[in-house]
Design a protein around this motif. Structure first.
Motif, mmCIF file in Angstrom:
data_model
loop_
_atom_site.group_PDB
_atom_site.id
_atom_site.type_symbol
_atom_site.label_atom_id
_atom_site.label_comp_id
_atom_site.label_asym_id
_atom_site.label_seq_id
_atom_site.Cartn_x
_atom_site.Cartn_y
_atom_site.Cartn_z
ATOM 1 N N ALA A 44 5.918 -3.856 4.299
ATOM 2 C CA ALA A 44 4.711 -4.161 3.525
ATOM 3 C C ALA A 44 3.506 -4.352 4.431
ATOM 4 O O ALA A 44 2.380 -3.928 4.109
ATOM 5 C CB ALA A 44 4.948 -5.407 2.684
ATOM 6 N N PHE A 47 2.004 -1.005 5.341
ATOM 7 C CA PHE A 47 1.122 -0.474 4.296
ATOM 8 C C PHE A 47 -0.232 -1.184 4.323
ATOM 9 O O PHE A 47 -1.279 -0.570 4.120
ATOM 10 C CB PHE A 47 1.775 -0.658 2.919
ATOM 11 N N MET A 48 -0.213 -2.490 4.594
ATOM 12 C CA MET A 48 -1.468 -3.230 4.654
ATOM 13 C C MET A 48 -2.342 -2.744 5.812
ATOM 14 O O MET A 48 -3.547 -2.529 5.647
ATOM 15 C CB MET A 48 -1.171 -4.729 4.814
ATOM 16 N N GLY A 51 -3.790 0.595 5.219
ATOM 17 C CA GLY A 51 -4.860 0.511 4.238
ATOM 18 C C GLY A 51 -6.106 -0.175 4.756
ATOM 19 O O GLY A 51 -7.042 -0.413 3.983
ATOM 20 N N LEU A 56 -2.332 -9.176 2.422
ATOM 21 C CA LEU A 56 -1.143 -8.541 1.884
ATOM 22 C C LEU A 56 -1.146 -8.683 0.369
ATOM 23 O O LEU A 56 -1.340 -9.776 -0.172
ATOM 24 C CB LEU A 56 0.111 -9.197 2.471
ATOM 25 N N THR A 57 -0.926 -7.567 -0.334
ATOM 26 C CA THR A 57 -0.942 -7.568 -1.801
ATOM 27 C C THR A 57 0.452 -7.279 -2.339
ATOM 28 O O THR A 57 1.354 -6.826 -1.605
ATOM 29 C CB THR A 57 -1.934 -6.524 -2.332
ATOM 30 N N GLN A 59 1.103 -4.933 -4.278
ATOM 31 C CA GLN A 59 1.288 -3.480 -4.245
ATOM 32 C C GLN A 59 1.933 -3.057 -2.929
ATOM 33 O O GLN A 59 2.762 -2.142 -2.899
ATOM 34 C CB GLN A 59 -0.064 -2.780 -4.432
ATOM 35 N N ASP A 60 1.571 -3.701 -1.823
ATOM 36 C CA ASP A 60 2.200 -3.408 -0.533
ATOM 37 C C ASP A 60 3.684 -3.704 -0.571
ATOM 38 O O ASP A 60 4.512 -2.936 -0.051
ATOM 39 C CB ASP A 60 1.527 -4.213 0.576
ATOM 40 N N GLN A 63 5.445 -1.022 -2.655
ATOM 41 C CA GLN A 63 5.596 0.221 -1.892
ATOM 42 C C GLN A 63 6.691 0.097 -0.847
ATOM 43 O O GLN A 63 7.445 1.046 -0.594
ATOM 44 C CB GLN A 63 4.257 0.588 -1.223
ATOM 45 N N ALA A 64 6.805 -1.071 -0.213
ATOM 46 C CA ALA A 64 7.858 -1.281 0.780
ATOM 47 C C ALA A 64 9.233 -1.222 0.135
ATOM 48 O O ALA A 64 10.178 -0.632 0.685
ATOM 49 C CB ALA A 64 7.637 -2.624 1.477
#
Length: 449
Positions: A44, A47-48, A51, A56-57, A59-60, A63-64
C-alpha cells in the motif's frame, strides 16, 4: 514474540466456534498475521509513493490486497481521512470505531438544491482526417505557436472543411517543410536545366552543381519525387528518362549527401528504366536506343548496391528477386529480359549468375529461338544473348583454373553438352567463341571443387 496481540487470535477463534487453541498455535498464527499485515502495508505504501502522496488512503490498501490476490475490503471508499474514536469495554480492552459526522438538520433543510445535471448526449467530431487534425473547437491547438502553421483563407482544404461540417475550418499539416527562397529557386533552375534539350552546357553545369554542392540536404526528397514523377509520366521519352537517371547519378556522386533513407524511393525509378516494358518511342528514337538507358540504369543499381547494400540486408535480395521475376516472364519483351539479366549480373555477381541465370537458360532458350526467327525481334534478342554472355563471363572468376579442358569432350560432342546445359542459342555462341576458360566455367558444376 509477536507484536500482534495473540489474544486477538483467540477472540477470532472463539467467534467462529473454536473453544480452545493451543498456546503455540496462537503465537504462530499471531506472527503470521503480523507478516501478512506488514506485507499489505508495504504494498500500500508503494501505491502511495507512486501516487506522489504522503497520506495513505483506503484505496491504496485495496489496491495492495488486489495485487496480493486477496479479496479487497468493501466500504470506506472516501477521499476524506477517517476519524476513529476509542471506547473502553473493560480493563485493557479498548474498542476503536469510526465516528459519524453530525449533520445539522436546519442547515440541511435550508441549503439550496443542487443543479440539475445535464441530460446525457453524444456529439461526433473528426479527430483527424487523413492524418490531419482539423482546427475546430473540439480539437484545440495545444501549442499557440503551431497556429501559424495552419492553412488559412483560400488555401484551406475544402474537403476537410466539408467533412468536419465547418466551411471556414483551418487545418494543421503534420509537417511543414519550409524551404528558403534561394533553395526553391535553385530547385526550379536545376529541374529546368536538366530538361533543356537544346542547351548541353546548361545541363552540364546543373549536373556539376549537384555533384559538388554541399547544401542540398533539404532538397533530396524533392529531387527524388521529381525523378519519380518524370519517370512515371514520360516512359515514351528516352531523353527525360536519361536525364532523370543522370540526376540520380549526380546525387549519388555527391559525397556530402546522406542518401540511405531515400534509397527505397530511388530504386523503383531506376528499376523502371532497367526492366520497363516499353521505353522510348521506336519511331523517333530507334528500336535499340533504350538498351543504352538500361545499361546506365544497371550501373546505377550496382553502385547503390555497393554503397548501401552492407547497411541494408534486404536491398540486394529484393532487387535480385524483381529482376529474376521479369527474366522468367516470357510475356515480357526482350528489352525487359535484357535489363533483368544486366541487373542480376550487376547485383548478384558470379554467384547470382550461377544460381539464378544459368539454371534457367535451357528453359529460356525456346523463347530466344522464337525471337531469332522473327526478323522484327532478332536484333533485340541478340542484345539479350550478349547480356547473357557477359554474365557467363563473370563465372570465370569462380571457376576452377585448369590448363586443359578439365575432362570435357571436344568437337561436336562438346557442343552438344553445351546445348544440353544452356540451350541451343547460348550454347552455340559459347562454343563458337572458342574460349576454353569460358566453356569450362559454364560446364563447371561446383566451383568449390
Amino acid at each position: 514474540m509477536s507484536v500482534w496481540n495473540p489474544e486477538n487470535v483467540t477472540d477470532v477463534a472463539e467467534s467462529i466456534g473454536i473453544a480452545s487453541l493451543n498456546r503455540d498455535v496462537v503465537e504462530h498464527l499471531a506472527r503470521d498475521v503480523e507478516y501478512r499485515m506488514s506485507q499489505v502495508l508495504n504494498e500500500a505504501l508503494k501505491f502511495m509513493r507512486h501516487g506522489k502522496r504522503t497520506t495513505l488512503t483506503t484505496q491504496d490498501v485495496s489496491q495492495a490486497l488486489r495485487l496480493l490476490d486477496v479479496e479487497p475490503l468493501y466500504g470506506y471508499e472516501s477521499t476524506r481521512p477517517l476519524r476513529f474514536g476509542e471506547a473502553s469495554i473493560g480493563p485493557g480492552q479498548p474498542l476503536f470505531y469510526v465516528e459519524d459526522e453530525e449533520v445539522d438538520f436546519e442547515k440541511l433543510i435550508n441549503a439550496p438544491l443542487p443543479k440539475v445535471p445535464r441530460e446525457m448526449s453524444f456529439t461526433a467530431h473528426w479527430l483527424a482526417v487523413e492524418g490531419v487534425q482539423p482546427s475546430i473547437p473540439q480539437n484545440p491547438l495545444t501549442d499557440p505557436r503551431s497556429a501559424e502553421l495552419a492553412a488559412k483563407g483560400s488555401s484551406a482544404n475544402s474537403t476537410l472543411a466539408a467533412v468536419s461540417g465547418n466551411d471556414n475550418v483551418t487545418v494543421k499539416p503534420l509537417v511543414k517543410h519550409v524551404l528558403s527562397k534561394e533553395l526553391q529557386l535553385y530547385f526550379e533552375r536545376i529541374c529546368g536545366a536538366i530538361l533543356d534539350e537544346g542547351n548541353d552546357e546548361y545541363r552540364s553545369a546543373a549536373f556539376a552543381s549537384l555533384r559538388t554542392d554541399t547544401g542540398l540536404h533539404q532538397l533530396i526528397p524533392y529531387f527524388v519525387q521529381f525523378v519519380a514523377d518524370k519517370v512515371t509520366h514520360n516512359l515514351k521519352s528516352i531523353f527525360i528518362l536519361s536525364q532523370s537517371m543522370q540526376l540520380l547519378a549526380a546525387l549519388l556522386d555527391n559525397q556530402s549527401l546522406y542518401l540511405a533513407p531515400y534509397v527505397p524511393g530511388i530504386v523503383p525509378s531506376i528499376l523502371t528504366c532497367l526492366v520497363g516494358k516499353h521505353l522510348g518511342n521506336p519511331a523517333m528514337d530507334g528500336a535499340t536506343t533504350h538498351f543504352a538507358l538500361r545499361d546506365y540504369s544497371a550501373s546505377l543499381l550496382s553502385k547503390i548496391a555497393r554503397q548501401y547494400g552492407p547497411s541494408s540486408s534486404t536491398l540486394k535480395p529484393r532487387i535480385a528477386r524483381s529482376c529474376l521475376k521479369h527474366f522468367l516472364d516470357s510475356h515480357k519483351p526482350f528489352g525487359t529480359h535484357y535489363g533483368a539479366v544486366l541487373g542480376l549480373t550487376m547485383i548478384a555477381g558470379a554467384q547470382g549468375v550461377r544460381a539464378l541465370i544459368l539454371p534457367n537458360l535451357k528453359t529460356y532458350d525456346l523463347h530466344l529461338r522464337e525471337g531469332m526467327k522473327d526478323d522484327g525481334k532478332r536484333e533485340q534478342a541478340d542484345y539479350v544473348v550478349q547480356a547473357i554472355l557477359r554474365g557467363l563471363q563473370t563465372l570465370q572468376e569462380d571457376a576452377v583454373v585448369t590448363a586443359t579442358s578439365n575432362g570435357h569432350p571436344e568437337g561436336d560432342a562438346l557442343k552438344e553438352r553445351l546445348v544440353e546445359a544452356v540451350g541451343e542459342v547460348v550454347g552455340g555462341r559459347v562454343y563458337d567463341s572458342g574460349r576454353q576458360d569460358l566453356i569450362n566455367a559454364v560446364m563447371e558444376k561446383d566451383p568449390a571443387v
